[in-house]
Design a protein around this motif. Structure first.
Motif, mmCIF file in Angstrom:
data_model
loop_
_atom_site.group_PDB
_atom_site.id
_atom_site.type_symbol
_atom_site.label_atom_id
_atom_site.label_comp_id
_atom_site.label_asym_id
_atom_site.label_seq_id
_atom_site.Cartn_x
_atom_site.Cartn_y
_atom_site.Cartn_z
ATOM 1 N N ILE A 219 68.474 42.769 70.239
ATOM 2 C CA ILE A 219 69.678 42.003 69.709
ATOM 3 C C ILE A 219 70.689 41.454 70.718
ATOM 4 O O ILE A 219 71.130 40.444 70.913
ATOM 5 C CB ILE A 219 70.243 42.594 68.538
ATOM 6 C CG1 ILE A 219 69.271 43.150 67.260
ATOM 7 C CG2 ILE A 219 71.548 42.006 67.611
ATOM 8 C CD1 ILE A 219 69.641 44.333 66.536
ATOM 9 N N ILE A 220 70.893 42.660 71.488
ATOM 10 C CA ILE A 220 71.875 42.519 72.595
ATOM 11 C C ILE A 220 71.643 41.711 73.835
ATOM 12 O O ILE A 220 72.247 40.912 74.265
ATOM 13 C CB ILE A 220 72.450 43.930 72.953
ATOM 14 C CG1 ILE A 220 73.077 44.935 71.993
ATOM 15 C CG2 ILE A 220 73.398 43.780 74.107
ATOM 16 C CD1 ILE A 220 74.147 44.127 71.058
ATOM 17 N N LYS A 221 70.220 41.863 74.002
ATOM 18 C CA LYS A 221 69.717 41.016 74.991
ATOM 19 C C LYS A 221 70.038 39.410 74.663
ATOM 20 O O LYS A 221 70.092 38.557 75.733
ATOM 21 C CB LYS A 221 68.218 41.181 75.394
ATOM 22 C CG LYS A 221 67.755 40.535 76.376
ATOM 23 C CD LYS A 221 66.068 41.060 76.649
ATOM 24 C CE LYS A 221 65.626 40.010 77.710
ATOM 25 N NZ LYS A 221 63.973 40.225 78.076
ATOM 26 N N ARG A 222 69.491 39.142 73.436
ATOM 27 C CA ARG A 222 69.643 37.813 73.081
ATOM 28 C C ARG A 222 71.210 37.433 72.934
ATOM 29 O O ARG A 222 71.302 36.088 73.583
ATOM 30 C CB ARG A 222 69.179 37.710 71.580
ATOM 31 C CG ARG A 222 69.087 36.176 71.114
ATOM 32 C CD ARG A 222 68.390 36.152 69.695
ATOM 33 N NE ARG A 222 68.984 36.933 68.965
ATOM 34 C CZ ARG A 222 68.324 37.236 67.458
ATOM 35 N NH1 ARG A 222 67.233 36.767 67.173
ATOM 36 N NH2 ARG A 222 68.859 38.106 66.680
ATOM 37 N N GLN A 223 72.061 38.044 72.596
ATOM 38 C CA GLN A 223 73.382 37.810 72.667
ATOM 39 C C GLN A 223 73.894 37.559 73.931
ATOM 40 O O GLN A 223 74.557 36.417 74.329
ATOM 41 C CB GLN A 223 74.283 38.963 72.271
ATOM 42 C CG GLN A 223 75.827 38.382 71.944
ATOM 43 C CD GLN A 223 76.587 39.674 71.380
ATOM 44 O OE1 GLN A 223 76.567 40.560 71.911
ATOM 45 N NE2 GLN A 223 77.580 39.200 70.421
ATOM 46 N N ILE A 224 73.426 38.364 75.047
ATOM 47 C CA ILE A 224 73.778 37.966 76.488
ATOM 48 C C ILE A 224 73.269 36.775 76.899
ATOM 49 O O ILE A 224 73.745 35.932 77.638
ATOM 50 C CB ILE A 224 73.185 39.112 77.480
ATOM 51 C CG1 ILE A 224 74.053 40.474 76.765
ATOM 52 C CG2 ILE A 224 73.176 38.624 78.838
ATOM 53 C CD1 ILE A 224 73.242 41.897 77.569
ATOM 54 N N GLU A 225 72.059 36.553 76.789
ATOM 55 C CA GLU A 225 71.183 35.200 77.209
ATOM 56 C C GLU A 225 71.967 34.126 76.633
ATOM 57 O O GLU A 225 72.413 33.104 77.150
ATOM 58 C CB GLU A 225 69.849 35.230 76.834
ATOM 59 C CG GLU A 225 68.996 36.337 77.802
ATOM 60 C CD GLU A 225 67.630 36.611 77.280
ATOM 61 O OE1 GLU A 225 67.301 35.953 76.317
ATOM 62 O OE2 GLU A 225 66.787 37.256 78.006
ATOM 63 N N TYR A 226 71.964 34.018 75.364
ATOM 64 C CA TYR A 226 72.526 32.791 74.530
ATOM 65 C C TYR A 226 73.856 32.545 74.837
ATOM 66 O O TYR A 226 74.342 31.281 75.145
ATOM 67 C CB TYR A 226 72.471 32.838 73.078
ATOM 68 C CG TYR A 226 71.037 32.592 72.560
ATOM 69 C CD1 TYR A 226 69.942 32.805 73.416
ATOM 70 C CD2 TYR A 226 70.764 32.299 71.202
ATOM 71 C CE1 TYR A 226 68.506 32.784 72.907
ATOM 72 C CE2 TYR A 226 69.691 32.224 70.895
ATOM 73 C CZ TYR A 226 68.432 32.459 71.524
ATOM 74 O OH TYR A 226 67.190 32.205 71.360
ATOM 75 N N ASN A 227 74.848 33.455 74.896
ATOM 76 C CA ASN A 227 76.258 33.143 75.032
ATOM 77 C C ASN A 227 76.610 32.991 76.460
ATOM 78 O O ASN A 227 77.750 32.213 76.659
ATOM 79 C CB ASN A 227 77.147 34.339 74.380
ATOM 80 C CG ASN A 227 76.864 34.594 72.883
ATOM 81 O OD1 ASN A 227 76.215 33.855 72.176
ATOM 82 N ND2 ASN A 227 77.452 35.445 72.161
ATOM 83 N N THR A 228 75.877 33.717 77.477
ATOM 84 C CA THR A 228 76.158 33.369 78.779
ATOM 85 C C THR A 228 75.889 31.939 78.983
ATOM 86 O O THR A 228 76.549 31.033 79.601
ATOM 87 C CB THR A 228 75.176 34.338 79.515
ATOM 88 O OG1 THR A 228 75.767 35.570 79.571
ATOM 89 C CG2 THR A 228 75.600 33.973 81.204
ATOM 90 N N ARG A 229 74.695 31.411 78.555
ATOM 91 C CA ARG A 229 74.186 30.112 78.513
ATOM 92 C C ARG A 229 75.118 29.202 78.137
ATOM 93 O O ARG A 229 75.538 28.112 78.968
ATOM 94 C CB ARG A 229 72.839 29.974 78.135
ATOM 95 C CG ARG A 229 71.916 28.471 78.370
ATOM 96 C CD ARG A 229 70.957 28.194 77.763
ATOM 97 N NE ARG A 229 69.964 29.615 77.704
ATOM 98 C CZ ARG A 229 69.344 30.289 76.713
ATOM 99 N NH1 ARG A 229 69.667 29.450 75.464
ATOM 100 N NH2 ARG A 229 68.580 31.173 76.941
#
Length: 428
Positions: A198-208
């Motif tokens: 969950i958190i990994k996806r948030q980091i990847e998507y929101n950083t992008r």
């Protein structure tokens, strides 16, 4: 040690709340309702009637609908959802839209086939889409959560129905378990494998999407403006990148975002500043993950007493989360985190929500700035005291007082904002 039931509830909250969404969630929810209705219609749509609560109208009327380039409005969301939406994709319902779908949508809109009405409802998040074809009619209703379908009908025959009480229980029951002490204990002790995806996806998507907003011309370019004129230290970068993510999202960028409290802007606000600070501090991946858990749940704690949509700007709630997370990255304990939240709320709790649009990026920058100030005051041991405005003797009571002001005190403010927006004459 955290009770196992509370632990499981917090994992469930994060799993349910931190999901990907394409574009501002209010027009996407309209598109989802339209796609659901079209599924059961079984033929080409000819006319649409879209009934929305005031807060849905407020947040959907001015924002660019994702995948459309520059098309706005409730009617665009509904027609595009009916023609090309994939309801099985949830908040990514419009992710498969192509050029032919956009042209068909423009043609239908030019024919004036979509009518929008204000829905008289006690729910702030309420959408009913009725579609008429050549031989059949269909209806889909979403209420209280952006993906919560409560009714589907075909030719007035009820195919699916969910009691309103069930809707409230699914959300409020879990959120009622939130309190800052348990949130911090959970952040400190959660098994990373339980929250890593969950958190990994948030980091990847929101950083992008933050990087996309910084490097391309979306909206008012608030993020780029901050970097150009305010320098590049970590405080500015944290504000700028969060704002840039909103620049892109409100400007029609097709990249998905992991949301918080049903909002992409709030998902960006409670994650991107922490990611920026973690890189600056050379924090470990584990520490970053735990800080983001704290931030996301703290943001949801603010919303517990306010609701998903109100006249209170959700960026403030999310910024309280990011401020708490930044204090956590600096080794702050419960007292330090409490001071950060209190300082942020004492400062920025007067920001109102006047709908989703490009200036949300500026409100995010302002709210994150308040959170960083609150954090730095806290590190020095300083906080605003009980009796100063809405500040109470502890953080939980302060959060509750702000929630009461936002949910009850600003109810008429919310209605007046909607009346002013409608009177401005741009239509829905």
């Amino acid at each position: 040690m955290l009770d196992r039931t509370v632990y499981d509830t917090y994992v469930r909250i994060l799993t349910r709340e931190l999901v990907p969404a394409l574009g501002c969630t209010e027009p996407i929810a309209i598109a989802l309702a339209a796609a659901k209705a079209r599924e059961v219609l079984g033929e080409e749509p000819r006319r649409l009637l879209v009934k929305c609560s005031g807060n849905i109208i407020k947040n959907a009327k001015g924002v660019i609908v994702p995948t459309t380039g520059n098309m706005r409005g409730i009617d665009t969301s509904a027609v595009l959802g009916a023609l090309a939406g994939n309801a099985s994709l949830g908040l990514e319902v419009l992710s498969k839209v192509g050029p032919a779908d956009l042209e068909a949508t423009r043609q239908m809109l030019a024919q004036g086939v979509c009518t929008v009405e204000l829905l008289d409802t006690p729910s702030r998040l309420h959408i009913i889409v009725e579609i008429t074809g050549d031989s059949h009619t269909a209806l889909a209703e979403i209420r209280d959560e952006h993906t919560n379908v409560v009714r589907i009908e075909r030719d007035s025959e009820r195919l699916f129905y969910k009691e309103v009480e069930e809707v409230a229980d699914e959300d409020d029951g879990d959120l009622d378990a939130l309190n800052l002490a348990d949130i911090l204990e959970f952040a400190n002790t959660v098994e990373l494998d339980d929250i890593r995806p969950i958190i990994k996806r948030q980091i990847e998507y929101n950083t992008r999407i933050a990087q996309e907003g910084m490097t391309h011309a979306y909206g008012g370019r608030v993020g780029a403006t901050l970097m150009r004129h305010y320098g590049g230290d970590v405080r500015v970068r944290a504000r700028a990148l969060a704002a840039a993510g909103s620049d892109a999202r409100m400007g029609g960028c097709v990249l998905p975002v992991v949301i918080n409290s049903g909002s992409g802007n709030q998902g960006i606000t409670c994650s991107v500043p922490i990611i920026v600070y973690a890189k600056y501090l050379a924090a470990t991946e584990e520490t970053l993950y735990r800080a983001l858990v704290l931030s996301n749940l703290t943001a949801l704690l603010q919303k517990r007493g306010i609701g998903r949509l109100s006249a209170f700007c959700g960026a403030v709630c999310a910024a309280c989360g990011s401020g708490a997370g930044i204090t956590y990255l600096h080794g702050g304990d419960y007292d330090a985190i409490s001071r950060t939240i209190t300082n942020t709320l004492a400062n920025a709790s007067g920001i109102v929500c006047d709908g989703a649009k490009g200036s949300c990026a500026a409100k995010i920058a302002t709210s994150v700035d308040a959170a960083i100030l609150g954090h730095e005051m806290s590190l020095d041991g300083n906080t605003f005291g009980a009796g100063e405005g809405l500040v109470k003797e502890n953080v939980e009571k302060t959060i509750a007082s702000i929630g009461r002001m936002a949910a009850d005190g600003m109810r008429e403010t919310d209605s007046e904002i909607l009346r002013i927006m409608i009177d401005q004459g741009s239509g829905c």
